[in-house]
Design a protein around this motif. Structure first.
Motif, PDB file in Angstrom:
ATOM      1  N   LEU A 463      46.884  11.301  43.767  1.00  0.00           N
ATOM      2  CA  LEU A 463      46.123  12.447  43.244  1.00  0.00           C
ATOM      3  C   LEU A 463      46.789  12.954  41.964  1.00  0.00           C
ATOM      4  CD1 LEU A 463      45.510  14.286  46.645  1.00  0.00           C
ATOM      5  CD2 LEU A 463      44.002  12.667  45.470  1.00  0.00           C
ATOM      6  N   VAL A 464      46.590  12.201  40.896  1.00  0.00           N
ATOM      7  CA  VAL A 464      47.291  12.477  39.643  1.00  0.00           C
ATOM      8  C   VAL A 464      46.860  13.805  39.035  1.00  0.00           C
ATOM      9  CG1 VAL A 464      47.729  11.657  37.296  1.00  0.00           C
ATOM     10  CG2 VAL A 464      47.639  10.024  39.195  1.00  0.00           C
ATOM     11  N   GLU A 465      45.563  14.019  38.893  1.00  0.00           N
ATOM     12  CA  GLU A 465      45.082  15.239  38.251  1.00  0.00           C
ATOM     13  C   GLU A 465      45.473  16.487  39.043  1.00  0.00           C
ATOM     14  OE1 GLU A 465      43.816  15.526  35.234  1.00  0.00           O
ATOM     15  OE2 GLU A 465      44.196  13.367  35.098  1.00  0.00           O
ATOM     16  N   GLU A 466      45.334  16.407  40.387  1.00  0.00           N
ATOM     17  CA  GLU A 466      45.724  17.544  41.226  1.00  0.00           C
ATOM     18  C   GLU A 466      47.216  17.838  41.061  1.00  0.00           C
ATOM     19  OE1 GLU A 466      43.883  15.073  42.098  1.00  0.00           O
ATOM     20  OE2 GLU A 466      42.117  15.746  43.223  1.00  0.00           O
ATOM     21  N   GLY A 467      48.013  16.777  41.025  1.00  0.00           N
ATOM     22  CA  GLY A 467      49.453  16.945  40.861  1.00  0.00           C
ATOM     23  C   GLY A 467      49.814  17.606  39.545  1.00  0.00           C
ATOM     24  N   LYS A 468      49.125  17.225  38.474  1.00  0.00           N
ATOM     25  CA  LYS A 468      49.385  17.818  37.158  1.00  0.00           C
ATOM     26  C   LYS A 468      49.059  19.312  37.153  1.00  0.00           C
ATOM     27  CE  LYS A 468      47.828  15.356  33.624  1.00  0.00           C
ATOM     28  NZ  LYS A 468      46.908  14.439  32.874  1.00  0.00           N
ATOM     29  N   LYS A 469      47.930  19.675  37.792  1.00  0.00           N
ATOM     30  CA  LYS A 469      47.539  21.084  37.840  1.00  0.00           C
ATOM     31  C   LYS A 469      48.541  21.915  38.642  1.00  0.00           C
ATOM     32  CE  LYS A 469      42.558  20.159  37.473  1.00  0.00           C
ATOM     33  NZ  LYS A 469      41.280  20.126  38.229  1.00  0.00           N
ATOM     34  N   ILE A 470      48.968  21.366  39.772  1.00  0.00           N
ATOM     35  CA  ILE A 470      49.913  22.108  40.630  1.00  0.00           C
ATOM     36  C   ILE A 470      51.250  22.281  39.925  1.00  0.00           C
ATOM     37  CG2 ILE A 470      51.286  21.908  42.744  1.00  0.00           C
ATOM     38  CD1 ILE A 470      48.704  20.637  43.992  1.00  0.00           C
ATOM     39  N   PHE A 471      51.707  21.234  39.235  1.00  0.00           N
ATOM     40  CA  PHE A 471      52.972  21.322  38.494  1.00  0.00           C
ATOM     41  C   PHE A 471      52.882  22.402  37.417  1.00  0.00           C
ATOM     42  CE2 PHE A 471      55.858  19.980  35.070  1.00  0.00           C
ATOM     43  CZ  PHE A 471      57.047  19.893  35.777  1.00  0.00           C
ATOM     44  N   ALA A 472      51.757  22.448  36.707  1.00  0.00           N
ATOM     45  CA  ALA A 472      51.572  23.457  35.656  1.00  0.00           C
ATOM     46  C   ALA A 472      51.521  24.864  36.241  1.00  0.00           C
ATOM     47  CB  ALA A 472      50.301  23.160  34.871  1.00  0.00           C
ATOM     48  N   SER A 473      50.951  24.998  37.466  1.00  0.00           N
ATOM     49  CA  SER A 473      50.823  26.325  38.082  1.00  0.00           C
ATOM     50  C   SER A 473      52.167  26.939  38.459  1.00  0.00           C
ATOM     51  CB  SER A 473      49.932  26.249  39.326  1.00  0.00           C
ATOM     52  OG  SER A 473      50.609  25.638  40.418  1.00  0.00           O
ATOM     53  N   MET A 474      53.195  26.119  38.588  1.00  0.00           N
ATOM     54  CA  MET A 474      54.512  26.654  38.930  1.00  0.00           C
ATOM     55  C   MET A 474      54.948  27.702  37.917  1.00  0.00           C
ATOM     56  SD  MET A 474      56.706  23.329  40.197  1.00  0.00           S
ATOM     57  CE  MET A 474      58.161  24.328  40.459  1.00  0.00           C
ATOM     58  N   THR A 475      54.818  27.354  36.654  1.00  0.00           N
ATOM     59  CA  THR A 475      55.232  28.295  35.604  1.00  0.00           C
ATOM     60  C   THR A 475      54.115  29.262  35.238  1.00  0.00           C
ATOM     61  OG1 THR A 475      54.660  26.559  34.013  1.00  0.00           O
ATOM     62  CG2 THR A 475      56.979  26.789  34.599  1.00  0.00           C
ATOM     63  N   ASP A 476      52.872  28.770  35.197  1.00  0.00           N
ATOM     64  CA  ASP A 476      51.756  29.604  34.739  1.00  0.00           C
ATOM     65  C   ASP A 476      51.411  30.714  35.722  1.00  0.00           C
ATOM     66  OD1 ASP A 476      51.702  27.897  32.619  1.00  0.00           O
ATOM     67  OD2 ASP A 476      49.951  26.759  33.275  1.00  0.00           O
ATOM     68  N   GLU A 477      51.415  30.398  37.036  1.00  0.00           N
ATOM     69  CA  GLU A 477      50.980  31.372  38.036  1.00  0.00           C
ATOM     70  C   GLU A 477      52.130  32.051  38.777  1.00  0.00           C
ATOM     71  OE1 GLU A 477      47.863  30.122  40.709  1.00  0.00           O
ATOM     72  OE2 GLU A 477      47.203  28.579  39.287  1.00  0.00           O
ATOM     73  N   TYR A 478      53.224  31.309  39.004  1.00  0.00           N
ATOM     74  CA  TYR A 478      54.275  31.842  39.885  1.00  0.00           C
ATOM     75  C   TYR A 478      55.616  32.058  39.192  1.00  0.00           C
ATOM     76  CZ  TYR A 478      50.839  30.616  43.392  1.00  0.00           C
ATOM     77  OH  TYR A 478      49.684  30.538  44.121  1.00  0.00           O
ATOM     78  N   ASN A 479      55.671  31.727  37.895  1.00  0.00           N
ATOM     79  CA  ASN A 479      56.902  31.947  37.130  1.00  0.00           C
ATOM     80  C   ASN A 479      58.111  31.259  37.774  1.00  0.00           C
ATOM     81  OD1 ASN A 479      58.211  32.974  34.877  1.00  0.00           O
ATOM     82  ND2 ASN A 479      58.874  34.824  35.945  1.00  0.00           N
ATOM     83  N   ILE A 480      57.865  30.080  38.344  1.00  0.00           N
ATOM     84  CA  ILE A 480      58.947  29.287  38.941  1.00  0.00           C
ATOM     85  C   ILE A 480      59.336  28.189  37.956  1.00  0.00           C
ATOM     86  CG2 ILE A 480      59.590  27.720  40.811  1.00  0.00           C
ATOM     87  CD1 ILE A 480      57.661  29.224  42.627  1.00  0.00           C
ATOM     88  N   THR A 481      60.579  28.154  37.560  1.00  0.00           N
ATOM     89  CA  THR A 481      61.055  27.121  36.645  1.00  0.00           C
ATOM     90  C   THR A 481      61.245  25.817  37.414  1.00  0.00           C
ATOM     91  OG1 THR A 481      62.201  28.783  35.327  1.00  0.00           O
ATOM     92  CG2 THR A 481      62.862  26.481  35.014  1.00  0.00           C
TER      93      THR A 481
END
Length: 725
Positions: A463-481
């Motif tokens: 699930l490449v696209e889903e994985g890319k979105k979730i990785f981006a959400s770490m910083t964009d939504e949850y401020n997790i480095t």
């Protein structure tokens, strides 16, 4: 003619009568009644002093009343009267009363002496009253009692208790004479403040001053060294004790053993342990723990077996040692011994037992441990439930893990993360993503571990696209480095999807230096997809970081073997031989009737070996009719094609499977449908994967295999990984 003795005056007679009555006072109310009587009949200094002392010795002291009574005594009593009361008050549960009494003494003009200050300073230390302590310091200086060693030691302790260790050191440095108690107070206070360097310097200064440290000072220094793990200090103490032939009592020996065992210096710890005529449980447990952390389990077990009347901590230490050292079966055996001895486990013990089950990977044992937690009232404890989810997931019981999760009365982020990771490792990425969405809906904030689990599921399901979105959400939504583990998941995600250039771009864009795991993930993907050039690059980067890394050399050899470049294969294997680097042998384990059976490639050690190979021949004949052709490409050695086919058929997991088929058929004759469960220490090869799918269809068996990274559930000719692993 003898004259009669003079008759006592009325006042003396009344005073004697009152003194007799005072001796019978049992309560504060009695004291008040007599006090009123004294005021009406006679004013007597001795009576008031006695009444005051009695008031303080009453079981129901009224401080305000006692202080008022003290103020009425004229002239003020001598210090011998109130010093004992100051001492008693400083030891009581109301240390502030000591300072109030001190203030009243000064108010009425009472004369304090050098014996008055230590109890007042002790009381001030208890409540960390720095301002009051500084006032006492000034008053002691004013009345010239500051040079008294008892007063100076009290001031040192007071300042240290109030967090002013620098002031305490100033008092220490200004002392004209220092006894052993003074040195000990200053060293102990440095140790308590965590200033070990200063404590050790003072210890050295003490030795240079020809003051021999006693057991108390040595205990303080040793205990502090044990907390910090400073090996230089540990060695210095050892040398001092040996050179000076210091006599050691039980307390000092216990501190020494605990320090050296905690630091992993087990030979030194054993030297002092052997000097103990009586070995208490605490020190024996420290030895068991020390040997365990040093990897010397046999030595730990000897101490453990020699320990009589073991408590829960001792049992738990031994169980934990086996569980953490890849001896799960021994951990469970010790746990069973503990239960038989009548000791009941607590949460810490059960977490170690559950950890052992995880390493063992046996579902039957996992179910037994779960039943035990239920029967002993530990099932609804949050850390236990979280551990049970992880245990079931890693023992192949995904449904059981889900059941534990759904029945939990309360859940935290660890609970959600554990269940998400369970779905991911079983190839159920859709369930993992659904649970992640539910977690967010219930306003549970995901953490770094949660994202590792979700990204792992995406990478193992393509699930490449889903994985890319979730990785981006770490910083964009949850401020997790993102950490290196998250970047590793992304490299794995792209690598498995044959997006090798994208995987390399992730590595090159990482804010931290890639480690062996990152490059190893890329190299594994290159081996699977036959990308020789990039695979060589990854292997070289690994070998630059770890020149003797066996995985890099083996994978590089496998890449060359797939390309039939046998000369390069031989060169790498020559390098491995020269460096004494050996490929990890494939090993498969299957449990039968509570006993674990292990198989290596071409293994013939089993007592049923002939029957196992006969079963293998039978299975191959049936699978051949279903279209099975052994894949010689899975054998990465330079041998003839027919020999390759034999080697691939002798893989350890195939032998374990045939052993399982033989025994499960016997069990099914009794009317039970049994799942075959196998644990493999390496990744399942392509040929074995195809073989297991066909067996599940032809023999109508459900087979669950746990390999190095995930679970494969074979049923009706299909695998839960959907051929993506």
């Amino acid at each position: 003619m003898t004259l009669p003795p003079p008759r006592p005056s009325f006042a003396v007679s009344a005073a004697n009568t009152i003194l007799e009555k005072l001796s019978f006072c049992k309560s504060l109310n009695h004291i008040k009644q007599l006090h009123a009587h004294i005021l009406r009949t006679v004013s007597n200094h001795k009576l008031n002093s006695f009444l005051f002392n009695l008031c303080f010795s009453s079981s129901s002291i009224n401080l305000s009343y006692a202080l008022n009574l003290f103020s009425s005594i004229t002239p003020p009593p001598e210090s011998v009267v109130f010093n004992s009361l100051l001492r008693d008050l400083s030891r009581s549960g109301e240390p502030r009363a000591t300072f109030l009494f001190y203030q009243r003494i000064r108010h009425v003009g009472g004369r304090l002496d050098r014996f008055s200050f230590p109890p007042i300073l002790k009381a001030v230390s208890k409540v960390s009253a720095l301002f009051e302590g500084m006032e006492l310091h000034g008053f002691a200086f004013k009345i010239a009692t500051l040079a008294d060693p008892f007063v100076e030691t009290g001031l040192m302790d007071m300042y240290a208790s109030c967090g002013r260790i620098d002031y305490a050191r100033n008092v220490f440095d200004e002392m004209s004479q220092r006894d052993i108690v003074t040195w000990n107070t200053m060293i102990e206070r440095y140790c308590r403040c965590g200033l070990l360097d200063e404590a050790f310097k003072l210890f050295e200064e003490m030795k240079d001053s020809n003051v021999m440290p006693d057991e108390m000072i040595l205990c303080n220094i040793v205990s502090a060294c044990g907390r910090t793990g400073n090996m230089r200090y540990n060695r210095a103490i050892y040398d001092f004790l040996i050179e000076n032939d210091v006599g050691m009592d039980t307390h000092l020996l216990t501190a020494l053993v605990t320090m050296y065992a905690g630091a992993g210096c087990m030979d030194m710890a054993m030297e002092f342990f052997s000097k103990m005529s009586v070995r208490n449980l605490f020190v024996s447990t420290a030895m068991v723990s020390g040997y365990s952390k040093a990897g010397r389990l046999d030595d730990a077990r000897v101490i453990f077996d020699q320990t009589e009347r073991k408590d829960l901590v001792c049992w738990t230490t031994m169980i934990s040692a086996y569980a953490e050292s890849d001896h799960p079966q021994e951990a469970l055996r010790v746990f069973e011994e503990m239960c038989c001895s009548g000791i009941k486990p607590d949460v810490v013990t059960m977490l170690s037992v559950i950890s052992a089950c995880v390493n063992l990977g046996t579902l039957d044992k996992a179910k037994w441990v779960h039943r035990y937690t239920h029967l002993n009232g530990l099932e609804s404890v949050l850390p236990i439930d979280n551990a049970l989810i992880n245990m079931y997931a890693k023992c192949g019981g995904l449904d059981a893990a889900r059941d534990v999760f759904e029945k939990m009365p309360t859940r935290n982020v660890v609970s959600w993360s554990s269940m998400i990771n369970a779905f991911s490792m079983h190839g159920e990425a859709s369930d993992s993503l659904s649970l992640f969405a539910q977690m967010k809906q219930e306003n549970v904030e995901p953490n770094e571990v949660t994202f590792v689990g979700v990204l792992y599921g995406c990478s193992h399901s393509g699930l490449v696209e889903e994985g890319k979105k979730i990785f981006a959400s770490m910083t964009d939504e949850y401020n997790i480095t993102p950490k290196i583990e998250h970047y590793g998941c992304m490299v794995d995600l792209f690598g498995r999807a044959n997006l090798l250039r994208e995987a390399l771009e992730v590595i090159e864009s990482m804010p931290m230096a890639p480690n062996v795991v990152i490059w190893g993930s890329l190299m594994s993907a290159c081996r699977v997809h036959g990308e020789l050039e990039l695979g060589e690059l990854a292997a070289k980067r690994i070998l630059k970081l770890e020149p003797d890394h066996d995985g890099a050399l083996v994978l590089m050899s496998n890449i060359y073997a797939r390309e039939h470049r046998w000369d390069y294969v031989r060169i790498i294997r020559w390098i491995m031989e020269k460096k004494k680097v050996f490929k990890e042998k494939g090993l498969s384990r299957i449990d039968q009737n509570g006993i674990s059976y292990e198989f290596l490639i071409g293994d013939k050690r089993h007592k049923q070996s002939n029957e196992i190979y006969a079963k293998l021949d039978e299975v191959v004949r049936k699978l051949t009719l279903a279209g099975y052709v052994p894949d010689g490409g899975s054998v990465l050695v330079d041998v003839e094609e027919e020999e390759k086919k034999d080697l691939v058929l002798w893989h350890s997991e195939k032998l374990a499977l045939c052993f399982g088929l033989m025994n499960k058929e016997k069990e099914e004759e009794k009317g039970s449908c049994v799942v075959i469960r196998i644990v493999k220490n390496l990744r399942v090869c392509e040929d074995c994967h195809t073989f297991f799918k066909l067996v599940s269809k032809v023999y109508e068996r459900e087979i669950i295999v746990r390999d190095r990274t995930r679970f494969h559930r074979y049923k009706n000719g299909l695998c839960s990984c959907r051929d993506y692993w």
